[in-house]
Design an enzyme around this catalytic site. Structure first.
Site, PDB file in Angstrom:
ATOM      1  CE1 TYR B 265       7.744   3.527  -0.608  1.00  0.00           C
ATOM      2  CE2 TYR B 265       6.416   5.490  -0.862  1.00  0.00           C
ATOM      3  CZ  TYR B 265       6.851   4.274  -1.339  1.00  0.00           C
ATOM      4  OH  TYR B 265       6.399   3.833  -2.555  1.00  0.00           O
ATOM      5  CG  ASP B 300       7.173  -2.978   2.599  1.00  0.00           C
ATOM      6  OD1 ASP B 300       6.936  -2.267   3.581  1.00  0.00           O
ATOM      7  OD2 ASP B 300       6.681  -2.777   1.482  1.00  0.00           O
ATOM      8  CE  LYS B 372       0.860  -3.648   5.587  1.00  0.00           C
ATOM      9  NZ  LYS B 372       1.154  -2.342   5.078  1.00  0.00           N
TER      10      LYS B 372
END
Lengths: 248, 518
Positions: B265, B300, B372
Site C-alpha cells: 500500500y 480494496d 476484511k
C-alpha cells in the site's frame, strides 16, 4: 413563464420539502416538540415529524416533512455557467496541434496533507471517470501527475521545470478550511515565483470548493463536484490557446 | 471438500507456489537491509520514550546521531549500548539527550566490549518483547472474560474527529450501538512523517494522529466499554507509512487488536520507496505475529483507482502475496484480515453477481483467514438514498460469503465525515441484513458451471497468468511497471529511500533475533 417557483412534492406549488437532523436531546415528547420548533424556525409550516429515533442516551434523529413558505426567484440565481464550448477529444487534439504546435503541458497534484488522489486521478488517469477518459488519454496533452501530498514549493518547481501550461490541484479531504488555505498558499507561491506572463493557468477542483470563489483564492478556475475530464480539457483549450475563436 | 466454487486444487496450489516465488526475492532483500524506522522500533522495545521540546522523539535524535557517526548498516543496538555503558547515562532517553547535545560520540566496539554491548541490548529488547507478551496474554484473558462478538462478520466502524478526547465518546457510543471493532483513522499527513508524534493529540486532518498515548487512552476507554457491554471491543489503527515498524511496536505495547498493514500500500498509494516498505513491512509483521494482532491488508484500494472488474485478479494476486509475506513473518491464518471490496460499477449489468463471485473466491482461497470486506466508495455519488441501498447489497454479499470483518459503509461516503446519524443508519442497515439473512450462506450454493463459478475460475486463471509474469519480471519491476492500481513505482524512487541501509557483516538486531527464535 414565471420565474418564481416553490419546492415540488406531488403538486405544483405545494412547497413540500423533506429534511433530517439530529438534536442532542433524549427521545421523548419534548424532543419531537423541539424538532417541530426547529422546523418552524426554518420556515416549515405546517411541519410533520414523520420519524424519530433515539441514538444512544442523549440524541434523537428526526425526519421531517413540511411545507416551506419561501419562494425561489430564478431571476436572482447566480451561478458560474460554463463560458466555454464543450469539445470532444478529437477537436481538442486538433486545436492544440494546430494552434499551439506543441503538446499542452498539464501538471497535476494533491497538495497539503490531502492524500486522496481520487479527484486528480479521475481527471488525469487514462481510466477517467463516468465513462470519460482522463487527460492522459488526449494525445496532444502531456500530463505529469505528481500524486498526493506534494508540497507547494515542489509543485512550483516542477511546474517551472516542465514548462507547464496549466497546473491542476485537487483537494478532496479537508478540515477547518484546509482546502482554502492550501489553495491560497499555492496561488501566492506561483505569483511570487513567476512573472504573470509565464505563470501557468491555475485550476483547482474538489467537492468543497465554491465555484464562484476563483478570484478570492487567486486561481483562474474552480471546478466542483461532478466535473468530468472533458470539461477540464475543454476549459484548458479555451483558456490556454491564443484567444482567436476556439470554434475555428 | 471442493467448496462452493469447485476450484481446481492444482490451480490453487500453483497460485500459491507462484506467490512464494514472486515474494521470495523481496524477502531476501528485506533480510539484507535495515531502515531508520526498524532501528527506532528496536530502541523503543529497549525502552526509550519521550520527545525533545520541538516534539521530535528522542529515539529519532538517537538513531540520527548513531547514523551520522557510524552509519546504519551495523544496526544501532551495539553502538548505542556501548555508548550507554561508557557514557554514564542512566538510560537510553538520557543518552539520546546527551547525543543531541553533542556530548556523546558513537563507535563500533570490538572484542569483549562488543559482546557486552550485544548482551545489554538483547536484555533490554527482551524486556520490551516481554511487555508485548504480557499484553497479548491480557487480551486473551479479557476475550475469555467478556467474549467475542456473537456474530460473524465482526462489525467494524471508523472514528475520525482529529481530537482523541472527541474520539473516545464517539467510539464508546459506536460500541454501544453495535460496533465490534473501532478503527481510529489517522490524520492524513501521518503516513509521510518520519517520526511518531508524542502524547495525546487534539488536532488532526480528517483523522487523529497515531501516538502511543492516544493508543493507551482509547484502549482504556474500550476496556470500559467491553466491561459494560459484555463483549471484547477491538481497537484498530494503522501500521503503515514511514514509521510502520514503530507503530506496530507501540500497538503491541498498548494492546491494540488489529492493524492495517499491507505489503504494498505505502509503495503504491503513498509513493514510499519499495525497498523501505518491504523491509519495514517484514519487521512490523514479525511484531504483529508476536503480539497476536490481526492485520488488515489493503487490496480494496486497488479498486478505487483501477476498474473493479478488469482489475479483480490484481486483488487476488495481492492477497496471495500478502499471505506469503505474512506467513514468512510468522503470522498465522487467523491473523490475516486479507482485504477486498465491493467496488464494481452498480450500473454494470450483473454487477452484484460479479461481486458475489469475487468475494466467494477470496473466501475459498483463504478459508481460515478472517477476510476484511470493504464497502463501496468509488460509486458513492452523494446520493445518500442510493448509497444506503448499495451498502445494503454490500452487507448482503458480506454475510452470504462468510466475510470475517465488515467495515460498515456510510451512505454519506464522499460527502462528509460520518455524522452520528449516518453511523446509526448504517448500523441499522447491517443489523437488518445480518438479522434477516445471517444464515442464508447455508442455502446459497452457486449453480455448478453457472455465472458465479465461471467468473471465479476466470479471475483465478487471470491471477495465475499475472503471477507468472511477475515471477518472470520480478516483483519490484512489476510494481515499477504499474501492475497494481495503475501506479508506477520504481525501486530507486519514492520517499524514505535515504533511511535504508544494506546490512554490514556485523549487523546486529536483537529484536529480529528474538522474534525469529520464537
Amino acid at each position: 413563464m414565471s420565474t418564481i417557483v416553490r419546492p415540488y412534492g406531488d403538486t405544483t406549488g405545494d412547497g413540500m420539502v423533506q429534511l433530517s437532523f439530529t438534536l442532542p436531546v433524549p427521545a421523548d415528547k419534548r424532543a419531537e416538540g423541539a424538532a417541530l420548533q426547529l422546523a418552524g424556525k426554518m420556515g416549515l409550516d405546517p411541519a410533520m415529524v414523520v420519524h424519530s429515533r433515539a441514538m444512544g442516551d442523549g440524541y434523537t434523529f428526526f425526519v421531517v416533512y413540511g411545507r416551506v413558505q419561501h419562494l425561489v426567484d430564478l431571476g436572482k440565481v447566480h451561478v458560474v455557467e460554463r463560458d466555454f464550448p464543450l469539445l470532444g477529444a478529437r477537436e481538442i487534439n486538433t486545436l492544440v496541434k494546430r494552434r499551439l504546435r506543441r503538446k499542452l503541458v498539464v501538471v497535476g497534484a494533491c497538495i497539503g496533507t490531502d492524500a486522496h488522489t481520487v479527484g486528480i486521478d479521475a481527471i488525469l488517469n487514462v481510466k477517467g471517470i463516468a465513462g470519460e477518459k482522463g487527460l492522459e488519454y488526449y494525445r496532444e496533452l502531456r500530463v505529469v501527475n505528481l500524486g498526493a501530498q506534494v508540497s507547494v514549493p515542489d509543485l512550483v518547481e516542477r511546474a517551472r521545470a516542465e514548462k507547464a501550461d496549466a497546473v491542476l490541484v485537487s483537494q478532496v479531504v479537508t478540515q477547518r478550511d484546509a482546502h482554502l488555505h492550501n489553495t491560497r498558499e499555492m496561488s501566492a507561491a506561483f505569483r511570487e515565483a513567476l512573472p504573470a506572463a509565464r505563470r501557468p493557468l491555475l485550476v483547482v477542483g474538489g467537492p468543497r470548493f465554491d465555484e464562484r470563489d476563483a478570484a478570492g483564492l487567486g486561481v483562474d478556475r474552480i471546478f466542483g463536484r461532478g466535473t468530468t475530464p472533458r470539461e477540464v480539457a475543454s476549459y484548458l483549450v479555451h483558456a490556454v490557446l491564443p484567444a482567436r475563436a476556439v470554434a475555428a | 471438500m471442493r467448496g462452493k466454487l469447485d476450484l481446481d486444487r492444482a490451480q490453487v496450489r500453483r497460485a500459491r507456489q507462484l506467490a512464494r516465488r514472486a515474494g521470495k526475492p523481496v524477502v531476501d532483500l528485506a533480510r539484507g537491509h535495515t531502515t531508520v524506522a526498524v532501528e527506532r522500533a528496536v530502541l523503543r522495545l529497549a525502552g526509550i520514550t519521550g520527545a525533545d521540546p520541538d516534539g521530535i522523539p528522542w529515539v529519532n535524535r538517537l538513531v540520527d546521531a548513531v547514523a551520522a557517526d557510524v552509519g546504519l548498516g551495523h544496526g544501532v543496538s551495539v553502538p548505542v549500548f556501548h555508548a550507554l555503558a561508557i557514557s554514564g547515562a542512566h538510560d537510553l532517553t538520557m543518552l539520546a539527550q546527551k547525543a543531541a547535545a553533542g556530548s556523546v560520540r558513537f563507535s563500533l566496539p570490538s572484542g569483549t566490549a562488543a559482546t557486552a554491548a550485544r548482551r545489554a541490548a538483547r536484555r533490554a529488547v527482551a524486556a520490551g518483547i516481554k511487555r508485548i507478551d504480557r499484553r497479548r496474554a491480557e487480551r486473551e484473558r479479557l476475550v475469555k472474560r467478556y467474549g467475542d462478538p456473537r456474530q460473524r462478520p465482526w462489525i467494524y466502524l471508523i472514528v475520525a474527529t482529529g481530537d482523541i478526547y472527541e474520539d473516545i465518546p464517539q467510539a464508546q457510543a459506536a460500541a454501544r450501538a453495535g460496533a465490534d471493532v473501532i478503527a481510529v483513522i489517522r490524520s492524513t499527513g501521518q503516513s509521510l512523517l518520519d517520526y511518531v508524534p508524542e502524547g495525546p493529540t487534539r488536532e488532526g486532518f480528517a483523522g487523529t494522529y497515531a501516538t502511543q498515548e492516544n493508543f493507551r487512552l482509547m484502549r482504556a476507554a474500550l476496556d470500559e466499554s467491553s466491561k459494560e457491554l459484555g463483549r471484547y471491543v477491538r481497537l484498530t489503527n494503522y501500521a503503515s507509512g514511514l514509521c510502520m515498524p514503530e507503530i506496530a511496536t507501540l500497538a503491541g505495547l498498548e494492546r491494540l487488536d488489529m492493524m492495517l498493514n499491507d505489503s504494498m500500500y505505502g509503495i503504491l498509494f503513498r509513493d514510499i520507496n519499495p525497498i523501505r516498505t518491504f523491509v519495514d513491512q517484514r519487521f512490523s509483521r514479525q511484531i504483529h505475529a508476536r503480539a497476536g494482532i490481526i492485520i488488515n491488508t489493503g487490496e480494496d484500494n486497488y479498486l478505487t483507482t483501477a476498474d473493479a472488474v478488469e482489475a479483480a485478479h490484481t486483488v487476488t494476486v495481492s492477497q496471495l502475496l500478502n499471505e506469503y509475506f505474512a506467513h514468512e513473518a510468522g503470522l498465522a491464518d487467523w491473523q490475516l484480515g486479507l482485504g477486498h471490496a465491493f467496488e464494481i460499477d452498480p450500473d454494470l449489468p450483473e454487477s452484484f453477481r460479479l461481486e458475489l463471485a469475487h468475494a466467494l473466491l477470496a473466501r475459498e482461497l483463504f478459508p481460515d483467514a478472517p477476510l476484511k470486506w470493504m464497502p463501496p466508495t468509488r460509486h458513492m455519488t452523494g446520493d445518500v438514498f442510493r448509497g444506503n441501498l448499495l451498502d445494503g447489497f454490500f452487507n448482503l454479499v458480506g454475510t452470504l460469503t462468510g466475510q470475517g470483518i465488515l467495515l460498515v459503509g456510510m451512505m454519506t461516503e464522499a460527502v462528509v465525515t460520518p455524522w452520528l446519524s449516518d453511523r446509526d443508519i448504517a448500523l441499522q442497515n447491517v443489523r437488518y441484513v445480518l438479522g434477516a439473512c445471517g444464515g442464508l450462506h447455508e442455502d446459497f450454493v452457486p449453480a455448478p458451471g453457472g455465472f458465479i463459478q465461471r467468473r471465479a475460475h476466470h479471475v483465478l486463471g487471470e491471477s495465475i497468468e499475472l503471477l507468472e509474469r511477475i515471477v518472470d519480471d520480478g516483483l519490484l519491476n512489476a510494481i515499477a511497471d504499474g501492475t497494481f492500481g495503475i501506479m508506477k513505482r520504481p525501486a530507486d524512487g519514492g520517499k524514505g529511500l535515504s533511511g535504508v541501509a544494506r546490512h554490514e557483516d556485523d549487523y546486529y538486531n536483537p529484536a529480529t533475533e528474538l522474534l525469529e527464535a520464537a
